[in-house]
Write a protein that holds these residues in place. Structure first.
Motif, PDB file in Angstrom:
ATOM      1  N   ARG A 295      34.659  35.588  33.650  1.00  0.00           N
ATOM      2  CA  ARG A 295      35.767  34.982  34.397  1.00  0.00           C
ATOM      3  C   ARG A 295      36.638  35.831  33.945  1.00  0.00           C
ATOM      4  O   ARG A 295      37.875  36.193  34.165  1.00  0.00           O
ATOM      5  CB  ARG A 295      36.013  33.405  33.803  1.00  0.00           C
ATOM      6  CG  ARG A 295      35.130  32.349  34.298  1.00  0.00           C
ATOM      7  CD  ARG A 295      35.280  31.255  33.937  1.00  0.00           C
ATOM      8  NE  ARG A 295      34.610  29.633  34.440  1.00  0.00           N
ATOM      9  CZ  ARG A 295      35.310  29.160  35.804  1.00  0.00           C
ATOM     10  NH1 ARG A 295      36.003  29.890  35.729  1.00  0.00           N
ATOM     11  NH2 ARG A 295      34.354  28.348  36.105  1.00  0.00           N
ATOM     12  N   CYS A 296      36.165  36.615  32.655  1.00  0.00           N
ATOM     13  CA  CYS A 296      38.121  37.153  32.017  1.00  0.00           C
ATOM     14  C   CYS A 296      38.172  38.655  32.688  1.00  0.00           C
ATOM     15  O   CYS A 296      38.728  39.654  33.136  1.00  0.00           O
ATOM     16  CB  CYS A 296      37.394  38.225  31.205  1.00  0.00           C
ATOM     17  SG  CYS A 296      36.146  39.116  30.479  1.00  0.00           S
ATOM     18  N   HIS A 297      37.044  38.909  33.290  1.00  0.00           N
ATOM     19  CA  HIS A 297      36.905  39.890  34.961  1.00  0.00           C
ATOM     20  C   HIS A 297      37.817  39.815  36.415  1.00  0.00           C
ATOM     21  O   HIS A 297      38.027  40.585  36.671  1.00  0.00           O
ATOM     22  CB  HIS A 297      35.511  40.192  35.208  1.00  0.00           C
ATOM     23  CG  HIS A 297      34.817  41.021  33.748  1.00  0.00           C
ATOM     24  ND1 HIS A 297      34.098  41.006  33.084  1.00  0.00           N
ATOM     25  CD2 HIS A 297      35.198  42.504  33.490  1.00  0.00           C
ATOM     26  CE1 HIS A 297      33.243  41.714  32.616  1.00  0.00           C
ATOM     27  NE2 HIS A 297      33.947  42.423  32.076  1.00  0.00           N
ATOM     28  N   ALA A 298      38.459  38.668  36.417  1.00  0.00           N
ATOM     29  CA  ALA A 298      38.364  37.789  37.582  1.00  0.00           C
ATOM     30  C   ALA A 298      39.788  38.962  37.204  1.00  0.00           C
ATOM     31  O   ALA A 298      40.938  39.501  39.147  1.00  0.00           O
ATOM     32  CB  ALA A 298      39.073  36.294  37.890  1.00  0.00           C
ATOM     33  N   GLU A 299      40.804  38.844  36.752  1.00  0.00           N
ATOM     34  CA  GLU A 299      42.439  39.639  36.834  1.00  0.00           C
ATOM     35  C   GLU A 299      42.021  41.448  37.041  1.00  0.00           C
ATOM     36  O   GLU A 299      42.819  41.598  38.033  1.00  0.00           O
ATOM     37  CB  GLU A 299      43.089  39.156  35.588  1.00  0.00           C
ATOM     38  CG  GLU A 299      43.921  40.455  35.372  1.00  0.00           C
ATOM     39  CD  GLU A 299      44.939  39.746  34.343  1.00  0.00           C
ATOM     40  OE1 GLU A 299      46.567  40.552  34.389  1.00  0.00           O
ATOM     41  OE2 GLU A 299      44.287  39.208  33.619  1.00  0.00           O
ATOM     42  N   MET A 300      40.927  41.974  36.683  1.00  0.00           N
ATOM     43  CA  MET A 300      40.552  42.977  37.268  1.00  0.00           C
ATOM     44  C   MET A 300      40.148  43.245  37.849  1.00  0.00           C
ATOM     45  O   MET A 300      40.675  44.001  39.217  1.00  0.00           O
ATOM     46  CB  MET A 300      40.187  44.054  35.971  1.00  0.00           C
ATOM     47  CG  MET A 300      39.132  45.121  35.819  1.00  0.00           C
ATOM     48  SD  MET A 300      41.286  46.154  35.326  1.00  0.00           S
ATOM     49  CE  MET A 300      40.529  47.618  36.402  1.00  0.00           C
ATOM     50  N   ALA A 301      39.741  42.500  39.064  1.00  0.00           N
ATOM     51  CA  ALA A 301      38.881  42.516  40.054  1.00  0.00           C
ATOM     52  C   ALA A 301      40.213  42.341  40.999  1.00  0.00           C
ATOM     53  O   ALA A 301      40.501  43.315  41.920  1.00  0.00           O
ATOM     54  CB  ALA A 301      38.069  41.266  40.372  1.00  0.00           C
ATOM     55  N   ARG A 302      40.785  41.176  40.596  1.00  0.00           N
ATOM     56  CA  ARG A 302      42.335  41.695  41.678  1.00  0.00           C
ATOM     57  C   ARG A 302      43.313  43.035  41.441  1.00  0.00           C
ATOM     58  O   ARG A 302      43.743  42.724  42.100  1.00  0.00           O
ATOM     59  CB  ARG A 302      43.083  39.991  40.680  1.00  0.00           C
ATOM     60  CG  ARG A 302      42.752  38.921  41.622  1.00  0.00           C
ATOM     61  CD  ARG A 302      41.945  38.896  43.358  1.00  0.00           C
ATOM     62  NE  ARG A 302      43.638  38.017  43.886  1.00  0.00           N
ATOM     63  CZ  ARG A 302      44.404  37.447  44.111  1.00  0.00           C
ATOM     64  NH1 ARG A 302      43.980  36.034  43.209  1.00  0.00           N
ATOM     65  NH2 ARG A 302      45.413  36.895  44.542  1.00  0.00           N
TER      66      ARG A 302
END
Length: 321
Positions: A295-302
């Protein structure tokens, strides 16, 4: 479609997917005397000299709707070539704003539920935005099943209670008959939480499923699939060539991997976020980052141009342990 003309030729336009507190989306109707007149669109307008996309978004929404953006993040970029012009739609998701939206230029505006959007008429360049607006940030890929199907469904329910709203049901070890039987239970359970279910292997569609997922091999081997209205087609991709093939097939969204090393293949490495961003830039559909995701990677993906993250371990075990 891929980027087929130099960026300097595209008219750079910002657009906004504006959501209210219950998730409805604000649309505006284009004046009849303008390009693509009479159709619904996501509010926005072209960048002026020296503006950043965020600055242009704030200015355009103030001028068009009388609102001030308080919170926004990138959603998707879409390149489209009309006979008369080429446009780059730089789309942002606005989740907080001040002011009461209204058509300051006399244009009709209205709120719609996300599921109403596919039935409306939009300019062609807007259709990938509709998909991105309807897709969540997290895509859960189910793990291979043990013998206890009841326990599997119980764990799935826990994941759905945690907020998962897109499930790719993947169970390659089951026979086709067993897979389809369990798929019906997965669909019924997921739909009770308003979550969507994409079927993955065997490659056959159920009428009440929300879509079908193709492996990278199936992208090259399988004929065209017949879908009901509103059903999605997605695919697994591992490089830009496969993403281009997915565009040719007409997928609605894709999963691109591996972005980071995974526990199952720790020595394989991953493409990294820069390569992920470069690959996503070349296509006009939403792309989830897969491989080593939590879940912590979602912002980086966006921030890298993706729709969000897809994961098995990072979204299944985390929420059910």
């Amino acid at each position: 479609m891929p980027n087929t003309v130099p960026d300097g030729i595209y008219l750079h336009v910002v657009a906004a997917v504006i959501r209210d507190e219950v998730g409805n989306i604000l649309l505006a109707q284009r004046p009849a005397n303008k390009h693509q007149g009479g159709k619904w669109e996501f509010p926005g307008g072209k960048l002026e000299a020296g503006e950043t996309p965020a600055q242009a978004l704030n200015r355009e929404l103030e001028e068009e709707l009388g609102v001030t953006v308080l919170q926004a993040k990138p959603l998707i970029k879409v390149r489209h070539v009309y006979p008369e012009r080429a446009v780059l739609l730089d789309v942002w998701e606005v989740t907080a704003f001040s002011g009461e939206p209204h058509g300051r230029e006399g244009q009709p505006v209205a709120w719609f539920e996300p599921e109403q959007l596919p039935a409306l008429e939009f300019p062609p360049a807007n259709y990938p935005i509709i998909t991105a607006a309807r897709l969540p940030t997290h895509c859960l890929i189910t793990p291979e099943l043990a013998e206890d199907h009841a326990a599997f469904l119980q764990q799935l329910e826990q994941a759905l209670r945690s907020g998962i709203r897109l499930v790719q049901f993947r169970a390659k070890t089951l026979s086709a008959a067993s897979y389809l039987a369990l798929a019906q239970d997965v669909i019924t359970l997921s739909h009770s939480f308003t979550a969507k279910v994409i079927l993955n292997s065997p490659p056959m569609m159920l009428e009440n499923a929300d879509g079908l997922h193709l492996t990278s091999r199936q992208l090259w081997q399988m004929p065209a699939f017949h879908r009901q209205n509103g059903q999605w087609l997605s695919a697994s991709c591992h490089n830009e060539q496969e993403l281009r093939r997915a565009a040719e097939v007409g997928v609605d969204f894709a999963l691109l991997s591996p972005v980071l090393p995974t526990l199952s293949h720790p020595k394989a490495g991953g493409m990294g976020w820069d390569a992920f961003a470069e690959a996503v830039e070349a296509v006009n559909f939403p792309v989830y980052a897969l491989g080593g995701m939590t879940r912590c990677h979602a912002e980086m993906a966006r921030r890298s141009g993706g729709q969000g993250i897809a994961a098995i371990r990072g979204l299944w075990l985390e929420e059910t342990q």
